[in-house]
Structure formats: structure tokens, C-alpha cells
Design a protein around this motif. Structure first.
Motif, mmCIF file in Angstrom:
data_model
loop_
_atom_site.group_PDB
_atom_site.id
_atom_site.type_symbol
_atom_site.label_atom_id
_atom_site.label_comp_id
_atom_site.label_asym_id
_atom_site.label_seq_id
_atom_site.Cartn_x
_atom_site.Cartn_y
_atom_site.Cartn_z
ATOM 1 N N PHE A 69 0.907 -1.288 -0.369
ATOM 2 C CA PHE A 69 -0.010 -0.309 0.027
ATOM 3 C C PHE A 69 0.929 1.169 0.118
ATOM 4 C CE2 PHE A 69 -3.097 -3.051 1.692
ATOM 5 C CZ PHE A 69 -4.175 -2.487 0.795
ATOM 6 N N SER A 70 0.095 2.772 -0.676
ATOM 7 C CA SER A 70 1.224 3.344 -0.701
ATOM 8 C C SER A 70 0.773 4.147 0.606
ATOM 9 C CB SER A 70 0.207 4.888 -1.703
ATOM 10 O OG SER A 70 0.073 4.153 -3.080
ATOM 11 N N HIS A 71 0.432 4.140 1.103
ATOM 12 C CA HIS A 71 0.303 4.671 2.590
ATOM 13 C C HIS A 71 1.609 3.847 3.563
ATOM 14 C CE1 HIS A 71 -3.604 6.731 3.284
ATOM 15 N NE2 HIS A 71 -4.045 6.048 2.121
ATOM 16 N N ARG A 121 4.990 -1.417 -8.880
ATOM 17 C CA ARG A 121 5.829 -0.274 -8.060
ATOM 18 C C ARG A 121 7.447 -0.269 -8.562
ATOM 19 N NH1 ARG A 121 6.972 -1.461 -3.333
ATOM 20 N NH2 ARG A 121 8.579 0.562 -2.673
ATOM 21 N N TYR A 260 -7.205 -3.534 -1.250
ATOM 22 C CA TYR A 260 -6.794 -2.917 -2.877
ATOM 23 C C TYR A 260 -7.262 -2.105 -3.739
ATOM 24 C CZ TYR A 260 -1.659 -4.515 -0.813
ATOM 25 O OH TYR A 260 -0.841 -4.666 -0.170
ATOM 26 N N LEU A 263 -8.786 0.703 -2.269
ATOM 27 C CA LEU A 263 -8.082 1.825 -1.333
ATOM 28 C C LEU A 263 -7.566 2.230 -3.538
ATOM 29 C CD1 LEU A 263 -7.634 0.886 1.590
ATOM 30 C CD2 LEU A 263 -9.321 2.513 0.193
ATOM 31 N N GLU A 264 -6.732 1.489 -4.007
ATOM 32 C CA GLU A 264 -5.571 2.022 -4.957
ATOM 33 C C GLU A 264 -6.422 0.778 -6.293
ATOM 34 O OE1 GLU A 264 -1.910 1.971 -3.998
ATOM 35 O OE2 GLU A 264 -2.077 2.088 -1.305
ATOM 36 N N GLU A 266 -5.270 1.350 -8.982
ATOM 37 C CA GLU A 266 -4.305 1.530 -9.906
ATOM 38 C C GLU A 266 -3.804 -0.050 -9.503
ATOM 39 O OE1 GLU A 266 -2.683 5.158 -11.310
ATOM 40 O OE2 GLU A 266 -4.744 6.010 -11.844
ATOM 41 N N ARG A 267 -2.686 0.382 -8.658
ATOM 42 C CA ARG A 267 -2.086 -0.606 -8.245
ATOM 43 C C ARG A 267 -2.803 -2.118 -8.714
ATOM 44 N NH1 ARG A 267 2.075 1.028 -3.670
ATOM 45 N NH2 ARG A 267 1.779 2.337 -5.609
ATOM 46 N N TRP A 268 -3.809 -1.983 -8.005
ATOM 47 C CA TRP A 268 -5.045 -3.298 -8.449
ATOM 48 C C TRP A 268 -4.717 -4.057 -9.291
ATOM 49 C CZ3 TRP A 268 -5.733 -7.016 -5.369
ATOM 50 C CH2 TRP A 268 -6.851 -8.090 -6.102
#
Length: 404
Positions: A69-71, A121, A260, A263-264, A266-268
Motif C-alpha cells: 500500500f502507498s500508505h 511499482r 487494494y 483503495l488503490e 490502479e495498483r490493484w
């Protein structure tokens, strides 16, 4: 005899501060294993604060799982900056490591940062990506092998402490790993320490007796930095016992894959492309009864659990099925030489807990749960370097045993 909990005459914060101070008194080299989760973040804060008081330096190990996660990444960067005055070495590891993928039988393990793959990423510029940085590193070695070898390398063949933020309340296995009287400790009065296999480094668990409420009480009272992901999990209705910040595809962690997606997104999408079974894990991992079952499992009415186990083995990819057959054969042979010379029972009432009771129903649970290393049958992961030889040896033994 099962170990018992013995209450202390002080609160958990005071006890932890004393344990951390004890580490500084007894070890010249201290490294924290940091994941970005709530427990290891509290441990990081407390240890870094103590290091400032004592004018000492510490090291940090952060294993970056690529799919994070980005967080979490934001928190790791913030903690590194906040305590840069006391952190001597920050080992941000972004090397190819093998870890279980409990959402696929076609790819039961996956390798983060795998060469040639389309990564979820990019790692930070200062992350450790050079495969020659650690002299012990082997391409795609398992996470368990890496942390064991890292501890010995970090110790420089002298006593060193590797602090780990696990709590006994998280699982029965973690409780036993701390409370076991058979393990080698630093001393008899430090049950919250465990000697590593080669004996130079010691794993230290300063927060082992904290409860989840203690963790959040400390953050509320101190106002210190925490992973913002937990607030989003709370808003999304995730129970506290399911709030995990670590690699996403393990047996426990896969229950949070849907986050994922929410919340995210694009990353998912990149995670679904990167790891086999990610989307099906997102859909089914939170259910119960059949696929990915954790406790309660079902079977077709017309089959026994033994017959169902063989049906499941016939339904999965042959390479994966052969891996399971080898494990099951060793399991059956062990009990054949002891209490069950003909065959283990099909099922009984008290077989859904953590205790290993020899049953075909338990074997089905392992298969339905994608428990690749058969931990529920009391196995541990094989070392990657010797796994091929192990497979060949067990296949030969199966011809003699005739148990599966």
C-alpha cells in the motif's frame, strides 16, 4: 504441558521499555525488523527514543514486498526521516524473494521484484536492489531463509539483537514460539528472546505481551506517527483482528486483498496482472465453507473425506498435486508407524482448531486452504536449495510406503 501466562507486576509499556533498555545494555549491535505495521511501528518508536536517550545507534531492516500500500511506503519514509539521527543503517530490501501465494494452485509461490516481470511499482532509488550487496543472498531465496541469513550476517559472528514486533496474542503459534521452554534463550530470565540457528544473533520480542488495545492506546496517548492505512481500514469496516500490513498473498493476509481494489485501483490492476489468482482471492478469500476455507469446511455428501482429498488432488495442476502428495505421504507414514498402522480417521468433532489431529478432513482443509507448505500438518517450508532433492527422495519412498 501447555505453557501458562503469568501476570507481571507492571504495565506492558514499562515492561517493554525495560526489555529495550536490556538490549542496549547487553548488545552492541541492534537491528529492528520493521514492516510498517502497528506493532513494529510502536517498537521502532520506543527503541529509537531509547537510543536517543542513551546516544546509541540502531539499524533497521525493511523488506519491501513490491505489492504494498502507498500508505505503508509513506510511513516507512516518514519513520526513516524522523529517526535519522539514531539510525545507523536502514536496509530497505527490494531483492527477489520467494513467498507463498495462497490464492493460486497454478503459482503457489511468487517472487517479488522478479527479474523481467512487470513490477507493481518501482523501488526507491536508495533501496537495496543489487543482488551482490549481501554475501549470503541467493536469487529468489525464501523470505525465511533471507531473514535467518541476514541475522547471522548482521551479527558479524558476535552477539547481536534482532528485535521483532510480534505479540503472543496474535496466534497460538506465536504464543508457543515465545513461551516454549525447549528453545535456546539468551538466559533463563529472558523468555522473550530466542537464539537464531547459528547462535550469534538473538531474536528479541519486546512487545510480546501487548494486546491490540495496548497498541492503539499508546498511539492515542503519544500522538506519534502511525500508518494511515489503519484509519482507512477502520472506515471500511475491517475488524481489528484482520488489520494486517505485510505481503498481501499469504493465507491470513489474502483476506485483505479487496482493500487494494477499493483503495488503490490502479495498483490493484497491476497486482492482478502480476500475481496469479489475485482477483479470485479478492472475491473468495473472505468467505468460508469451501474455497480458501479457514475453519469450517464442506465436502460433497457422497464422498468420504479421504475420497474428497484424492478428488481435490486430481483437480489441481499436477506439479502442485505431486508436491502435496509427497507431504501427505510423509504425514501418513509418520502416523502409520505410531498410532494408526492401517489408516488415519476420516473425521471427528474436535478437528477444526490449531492442534494437529491426524484426520483426512484435516488434509482436505490443507488442500482447500492452499496451505502449500502444509503448516496445518506440522510441516515447515523446505529450503529452496534442497527442495528438488527432497522431492525426489520422497517420491522414491512413496513406492515403498504405499500410503498414497
Amino acid at each position: 504441558m501447555t505453557p501458562k501466562k503469568i501476570p507481571l507486576k507492571q504495565d506492558v509499556l514499562q515492561a517493554s521499555v525495560e526489555r529495550i533498555n536490556w538490549c542496549f545494555e547487553n548488545f552492541s549491535r541492534i537491528c529492528l525488523s520493521f514492516s510498517g505495521g502497528k506493532d513494529s511501528t510502536v517498537m521502532f518508536h520506543l527503541t529509537a527514543m531509547m537510543a536517543r536517550q542513551l546516544q546509541r545507534k540502531i539499524s533497521i531492516l525493511f523488506v519491501d514486498w513490491e505489492a504494498q500500500f502507498s500508505h505503508t511506503i509513506t510511513l516507512v519514509e516518514a519513520m526513516r526521516e524522523q529517526y535519522k539521527d539514531v539510525v545507523e543503517n536502514f536496509y530497505w530490501v527490494a531483492l527477489p524473494l520467494t513467498t507463498p501465494n495462497a490464492v493460486s494452485q497454478f503459482q503457489p509461490e511468487w517472487v517479488c521484484w522478479e527479474e523481467g516481470a512487470n513490477w507493481v511499482r518501482q523501488p526507491p532509488d536508495d533501496a537495496i536492489t543489487d543482488i551482490n550487496f549481501f554475501p549470503f543472498y541467493r536469487t529468489a531465496m525464501s523470505f525465511e531463509e533471507f531473514v535467518s541469513e541476514f541475522s547471522e550476517w548482521f551479527s558479524e559472528s558476535r552477539p547481536a539483537a534482532v528485535m521483532i514486533g510480534i505479540r503472543a496474542d496474535e496466534s497460538y503459534n506465536r504464543f508457543l514460539s515465545i513461551a516454549s521452554t525447549k528453545k535456546l534463550r539468551f538466559s533463563d530470565d529472558t523468555p522473550w528472546t530466542t537464539a537464531t540457528p547459528k547462535g550469534h544473533a538473538y531474536n528479541v520480542y519486546p512487545l510480546y505481551d501487548w494486546k491490540t488495545a495496548d497498541i492503539w492506546t499508546w498511539f492515542a496517548q503519544s500522538g506519534e506517527t502511525c500508518n494511515g492505512l489503519y484509519s482507512l481500514m477502520y472506515q471500511a469496516g475491517v475488524p481489528m483482528r484482520h488489520m494486517r500490513v505485510c505481503e498481501p498473498f499469504g493465507q491470513d493476509q489474502r483476506q485483505g486483498l479487496w482493500l487494494y481494489h477499493v483503495l488503490e485501483p490502479e495498483r490493484w490492476a497491476l497486482m492482478c496482472e502480476r500475481v496469479s489468482g489475485a482477483n479470485s482471492g479478492c472475491i473468495y478469500a473472505s468467505g468460508s465453507g469451501d474455497f480458501y476455507a479457514r475453519r469450517q469446511i464442506n465436502k460433497p455428501d457422497h464422498l468420504t473425506w479421504r475420497e474428497y482429498a484424492f478428488a481435490l488432488l486430481d483437480s489441481i495442476p499436477e506439479s502442485t498435486a505431486e508436491h502435496y502428495r509427497n507431504k501427505i505421504a510423509v504425514y501418513l507414514r509418520w502416523y502409520q508407524l505410531r498410532d494408526y498402522p492401517i489408516d488415519i480417521p476420516d473425521s471427528q468433532n474436535s478437528d477444526t482448531g490449531s492442534k494437529d489431529i491426524p484426520l483426512w478432513r484435516r488434509i482436505c482443509k490443507v488442500l482447500l486452504n492452499n496451505d502449500y507448505w502444509c503448516r496445518a500438518l506440522s510441516f515447515s517450508p523446505n529450503k529452496s536449495a534442497s527442495y528438488k532433492r527432497y522431492n525426489q527422495r520422497i517420491q522414491e519412498k512413496r513406492q515403498q510406503w504405499k500410503v498414497i
